[in-house]
Motif scaffolding. Structure first.
Motif, PDB file in Angstrom:
ATOM      1  N   ALA A 102       3.190  -5.793   7.725  1.00 23.47           N
ATOM      2  CA  ALA A 102       3.799  -6.352   6.515  1.00 23.47           C
ATOM      3  C   ALA A 102       2.870  -6.187   4.982  1.00 23.47           C
ATOM      4  CB  ALA A 102       4.080  -7.808   6.692  1.00 23.47           C
ATOM      5  N   ALA A 103       1.453  -6.508   5.340  1.00 22.54           N
ATOM      6  CA  ALA A 103       0.729  -6.596   4.195  1.00 22.54           C
ATOM      7  C   ALA A 103       0.451  -5.176   3.811  1.00 22.54           C
ATOM      8  CB  ALA A 103      -0.479  -7.067   4.843  1.00 22.54           C
ATOM      9  N   LEU A 104       0.650  -4.064   4.742  1.00 26.09           N
ATOM     10  CA  LEU A 104       0.391  -2.580   4.370  1.00 26.09           C
ATOM     11  C   LEU A 104       1.539  -1.997   3.928  1.00 26.09           C
ATOM     12  CD1 LEU A 104      -1.878  -1.745   7.408  1.00 26.09           C
ATOM     13  CD2 LEU A 104      -2.735  -2.179   5.049  1.00 26.09           C
ATOM     14  N   GLU A 105       2.773  -2.687   3.996  1.00 32.03           N
ATOM     15  CA  GLU A 105       4.033  -2.251   3.348  1.00 32.03           C
ATOM     16  C   GLU A 105       4.348  -1.111   4.505  1.00 32.03           C
ATOM     17  OE1 GLU A 105       4.035  -1.232  -0.665  1.00 32.03           O
ATOM     18  OE2 GLU A 105       3.085  -3.192  -1.193  1.00 32.03           O
ATOM     19  N   VAL A 106       4.121  -1.331   5.758  1.00 35.88           N
ATOM     20  CA  VAL A 106       4.722  -0.462   6.711  1.00 35.88           C
ATOM     21  C   VAL A 106       5.882  -1.101   7.630  1.00 35.88           C
ATOM     22  CG1 VAL A 106       3.946   0.847   8.797  1.00 35.88           C
ATOM     23  CG2 VAL A 106       2.409   0.553   6.793  1.00 35.88           C
ATOM     24  N   GLN A 121     -10.469 -14.350  -1.549  1.00 37.68           N
ATOM     25  CA  GLN A 121     -10.858 -13.949  -2.786  1.00 37.68           C
ATOM     26  C   GLN A 121     -11.045 -12.324  -2.929  1.00 37.68           C
ATOM     27  OE1 GLN A 121     -10.930 -16.352  -5.113  1.00 37.68           O
ATOM     28  NE2 GLN A 121     -10.161 -17.879  -3.199  1.00 37.68           N
ATOM     29  N   TRP A 122     -11.156 -11.755  -1.589  1.00 33.82           N
ATOM     30  CA  TRP A 122     -11.383 -10.253  -1.768  1.00 33.82           C
ATOM     31  C   TRP A 122     -10.171  -9.697  -1.974  1.00 33.82           C
ATOM     32  CZ3 TRP A 122     -14.405 -10.791   3.866  1.00 33.82           C
ATOM     33  CH2 TRP A 122     -15.457 -11.274   3.306  1.00 33.82           C
ATOM     34  N   ALA A 123      -9.000 -10.277  -1.927  1.00 37.50           N
ATOM     35  CA  ALA A 123      -7.559  -9.522  -2.086  1.00 37.50           C
ATOM     36  C   ALA A 123      -7.429  -9.191  -3.399  1.00 37.50           C
ATOM     37  CB  ALA A 123      -6.444 -10.624  -1.884  1.00 37.50           C
ATOM     38  N   SER A 124      -8.362  -9.228  -4.549  1.00 39.72           N
ATOM     39  CA  SER A 124      -8.390  -8.866  -5.757  1.00 39.72           C
ATOM     40  C   SER A 124      -9.206  -7.503  -5.964  1.00 39.72           C
ATOM     41  CB  SER A 124      -8.595  -9.926  -6.687  1.00 39.72           C
ATOM     42  OG  SER A 124     -10.275 -10.242  -6.387  1.00 39.72           O
ATOM     43  N   LYS A 125      -9.717  -7.173  -4.881  1.00 39.87           N
ATOM     44  CA  LYS A 125     -10.573  -5.793  -4.769  1.00 39.87           C
ATOM     45  C   LYS A 125      -9.713  -4.740  -4.846  1.00 39.87           C
ATOM     46  CE  LYS A 125     -14.864  -7.546  -2.585  1.00 39.87           C
ATOM     47  NZ  LYS A 125     -15.894  -7.204  -3.519  1.00 39.87           N
ATOM     48  N   ASP A 126      -9.944  -3.708  -5.529  1.00 42.68           N
ATOM     49  CA  ASP A 126      -9.326  -2.323  -5.266  1.00 42.68           C
ATOM     50  C   ASP A 126      -9.473  -2.022  -3.934  1.00 42.68           C
ATOM     51  OD1 ASP A 126      -8.640  -2.635  -8.132  1.00 42.68           O
ATOM     52  OD2 ASP A 126     -10.060  -1.219  -8.706  1.00 42.68           O
ATOM     53  N   HIS A 127      -8.536  -1.187  -3.471  1.00 35.72           N
ATOM     54  CA  HIS A 127      -8.321  -0.569  -2.100  1.00 35.72           C
ATOM     55  C   HIS A 127      -8.595  -1.636  -0.991  1.00 35.72           C
ATOM     56  CE1 HIS A 127      -7.917   3.171  -4.243  1.00 35.72           C
ATOM     57  NE2 HIS A 127      -9.207   2.945  -4.806  1.00 35.72           N
ATOM     58  N   VAL A 128      -8.582  -2.969  -1.065  1.00 34.22           N
ATOM     59  CA  VAL A 128      -8.671  -3.993  -0.078  1.00 34.22           C
ATOM     60  C   VAL A 128      -7.463  -4.740  -0.027  1.00 34.22           C
ATOM     61  CG1 VAL A 128     -10.044  -5.900   0.658  1.00 34.22           C
ATOM     62  CG2 VAL A 128     -11.230  -3.978  -0.691  1.00 34.22           C
ATOM     63  N   THR A 129      -7.092  -5.094   1.405  1.00 32.64           N
ATOM     64  CA  THR A 129      -5.878  -5.818   1.757  1.00 32.64           C
ATOM     65  C   THR A 129      -6.354  -6.923   2.520  1.00 32.64           C
ATOM     66  OG1 THR A 129      -4.390  -3.992   1.432  1.00 32.64           O
ATOM     67  CG2 THR A 129      -3.758  -5.913   2.835  1.00 32.64           C
ATOM     68  N   VAL A 130      -6.285  -8.086   2.229  1.00 35.30           N
ATOM     69  CA  VAL A 130      -6.296  -9.488   3.177  1.00 35.30           C
ATOM     70  C   VAL A 130      -5.301  -9.813   3.850  1.00 35.30           C
ATOM     71  CG1 VAL A 130      -7.335 -11.612   3.144  1.00 35.30           C
ATOM     72  CG2 VAL A 130      -8.389 -10.022   1.722  1.00 35.30           C
ATOM     73  N   MET A 190       0.816  -1.075  -0.099  1.00 36.59           N
ATOM     74  CA  MET A 190      -0.085  -0.102   0.004  1.00 36.59           C
ATOM     75  C   MET A 190       0.851   1.267   0.087  1.00 36.59           C
ATOM     76  SD  MET A 190      -2.978   1.317   2.772  1.00 36.59           S
ATOM     77  CE  MET A 190      -4.030  -0.245   2.421  1.00 36.59           C
ATOM     78  N   GLN A 191       0.776   2.072  -1.022  1.00 35.40           N
ATOM     79  CA  GLN A 191       1.492   3.380  -1.135  1.00 35.40           C
ATOM     80  C   GLN A 191       0.855   4.588  -0.687  1.00 35.40           C
ATOM     81  OE1 GLN A 191       4.679   2.813  -2.071  1.00 35.40           O
ATOM     82  NE2 GLN A 191       4.201   0.889  -2.577  1.00 35.40           N
ATOM     83  N   ARG A 192      -0.540   4.500  -0.092  1.00 34.00           N
ATOM     84  CA  ARG A 192      -1.165   5.757   0.234  1.00 34.00           C
ATOM     85  C   ARG A 192      -0.491   6.169   1.583  1.00 34.00           C
ATOM     86  NH1 ARG A 192      -7.670   6.107   1.165  1.00 34.00           N
ATOM     87  NH2 ARG A 192      -7.535   7.951   2.287  1.00 34.00           N
ATOM     88  N   SER A 193      -0.318   7.370   1.743  1.00 34.02           N
ATOM     89  CA  SER A 193       0.069   7.769   2.963  1.00 34.02           C
ATOM     90  C   SER A 193      -1.055   7.888   4.211  1.00 34.02           C
ATOM     91  CB  SER A 193       0.842   9.469   3.085  1.00 34.02           C
ATOM     92  OG  SER A 193       0.834   9.687   4.418  1.00 34.02           O
ATOM     93  N   LEU A 194      -0.919   7.254   5.499  1.00 33.48           N
ATOM     94  CA  LEU A 194      -1.919   7.156   5.981  1.00 33.48           C
ATOM     95  C   LEU A 194      -1.747   8.016   7.491  1.00 33.48           C
ATOM     96  CD1 LEU A 194      -1.889   3.083   6.282  1.00 33.48           C
ATOM     97  CD2 LEU A 194      -3.401   4.657   4.935  1.00 33.48           C
ATOM     98  N   SER A 195      -2.913   8.552   7.666  1.00 31.08           N
ATOM     99  CA  SER A 195      -2.734   9.734   9.021  1.00 31.08           C
ATOM    100  C   SER A 195      -4.022   9.234   9.999  1.00 31.08           C
ATOM    101  CB  SER A 195      -2.804  11.117   8.563  1.00 31.08           C
ATOM    102  OG  SER A 195      -4.099  11.472   7.797  1.00 31.08           O
ATOM    103  N   SER A 196      -4.740   8.429   9.662  1.00 32.72           N
ATOM    104  CA  SER A 196      -5.658   8.159  10.512  1.00 32.72           C
ATOM    105  C   SER A 196      -6.387   6.543  10.174  1.00 32.72           C
ATOM    106  CB  SER A 196      -7.085   8.915  10.341  1.00 32.72           C
ATOM    107  OG  SER A 196      -7.749   8.839   9.162  1.00 32.72           O
ATOM    108  N   GLU A 225      -9.184   3.016   2.733  1.00 25.17           N
ATOM    109  CA  GLU A 225      -8.518   1.762   2.341  1.00 25.17           C
ATOM    110  C   GLU A 225      -8.949   0.863   3.353  1.00 25.17           C
ATOM    111  OE1 GLU A 225      -6.347   1.174   0.165  1.00 25.17           O
ATOM    112  OE2 GLU A 225      -6.222   3.111  -0.840  1.00 25.17           O
ATOM    113  N   VAL A 226      -9.191  -0.312   2.860  1.00 25.55           N
ATOM    114  CA  VAL A 226      -9.871  -1.242   4.005  1.00 25.55           C
ATOM    115  C   VAL A 226      -8.786  -2.714   3.939  1.00 25.55           C
ATOM    116  CG1 VAL A 226     -11.594  -3.096   4.574  1.00 25.55           C
ATOM    117  CG2 VAL A 226     -12.192  -0.866   3.363  1.00 25.55           C
ATOM    118  N   VAL A 227      -8.411  -3.083   5.256  1.00 26.20           N
ATOM    119  CA  VAL A 227      -7.776  -4.311   5.631  1.00 26.20           C
ATOM    120  C   VAL A 227      -8.495  -5.209   6.161  1.00 26.20           C
ATOM    121  CG1 VAL A 227      -6.467  -3.215   7.513  1.00 26.20           C
ATOM    122  CG2 VAL A 227      -5.703  -5.174   6.395  1.00 26.20           C
ATOM    123  N   PHE A 228      -8.877  -6.412   5.781  1.00 19.86           N
ATOM    124  CA  PHE A 228      -9.509  -7.303   6.463  1.00 19.86           C
ATOM    125  C   PHE A 228      -8.534  -8.282   6.999  1.00 19.86           C
ATOM    126  CE2 PHE A 228     -11.874 -11.172   7.612  1.00 19.86           C
ATOM    127  CZ  PHE A 228     -13.173 -10.817   7.876  1.00 19.86           C
TER     128      PHE A 228
END
Length: 257
Positions: free
Chosen positions: A191-195, A146-155, A1-7, A114-117
């Motif tokens: 790790a999944a969020l690349e943080v 299967q939801w990992a293929s969705k945009d803006h979703v991390t499993v 995930m490349q998006r900067s997170l502040s919340s 951005e959603v992480v399940f």
């Protein structure tokens, strides 16, 4: 995930609330708190965090009570973990549970988050009726992947993390992770969020408490059965531990480079 997170906001049941990883004052910490600290340690600016999770919640009330309030906070990142208590009930439709969760994820993504399940770890090796629960859990985890293929979703698939099945990661009730287990889940999520993994303080392996089968049933299983028979929940009357976005305090002196 490349998006900067502040919340960051988390919703869920006891797994996301942090049961099994209690501070000295008895309040739960857990993997979501650690993820918030990791995000804050890596961020260029302040990070805020909310946790609306409440133990004992079945999926329907969990989503009814927590999803829209979490979305209303407009977090950059929303973690969802639920359906776990449904899987250990006498009767459950795994297909219905996953369909409701998928709709919730789509709703959260549509809000701009951005959603992480985050799946629960596999606790079935030492549980009564563990084989039945494991079959349901395998079906549940397979659908979630299967939801990992969705945009803006991390499993984050902790169910398939074999190391988390080791007894040293579990609290005496064999249903909730201990401090080491929550820390490993936090590492999986980051790790999944690349943080980068921050310099968490060292966790000493907890002392192994050995109980007789009778003591285990008396202290953990029978109270759970009693709540089921009387329609009560361990979360009755509880409020979220962190209902609003609040600044994340780091338990160490400096941020990671």
């Amino acid at each position: 995930m490349q998006r900067s997170l502040s919340s960051y906001a988390a919703i869920g049941d006891s797994f996301a609330e942090g049961m099994g990883d209690e501070r000295p004052d008895g309040t739960p910490r857990g993997w979501a708190d650690l993820v918030a600290q990791g995000i804050a340690a890596a961020a260029a600016g302040p990070v805020t965090y909310a946790n609306l999770a409440i133990r004992g919640r079945l999926l329907a009330p969990l989503l009814d009570e927590q999803l829209e309030p979490a979305i209303a906070l407009r977090p950059d990142l929303l973690s969802i973990s639920g359906g776990n208590n449904d899987l250990i009930r006498a009767r459950v439709s795994v297909a219905a549970v996953t369909a409701r969760l998928e709709a919730a994820i789509d709703r959260a993504v549509a809000s701009g988050a951005e959603v992480v399940f985050v799946t629960v770890a596999n606790m079935t090796r030492n549980l009564p009726a563990g084989r039945l629960v494991e079959g349901r859990g395998n079906q549940f985890a397979s659908a979630i992947r299967q939801w990992a293929s969705k945009d803006h979703v991390t499993v984050v698939d902790n169910w398939s993390d074999e190391e988390l099945m080791e007894p040293r990661y579990w609290s005496p009730d064999k249903l909730h992770l201990n401090a080491l287990g929550h820390r490993r889940v936090a590492g999986n999520v980051l790790a999944a969020l690349e943080v980068p993994l921050p310099p968490f303080p060292e966790e000493l392996p907890p002392e192994v408490v050995r109980q007789s089968r009778a003591a285990y049933w008396r202290e953990h299983v029978l109270p759970w059965i009693g709540r089921r028979l009387t329609g009560r929940s361990s979360g009755d009357g509880r409020e979220p531990k962190r209902a609003t976005l609040q600044p994340v305090d780091l338990p160490w002196s400096s941020r990671t480079p």
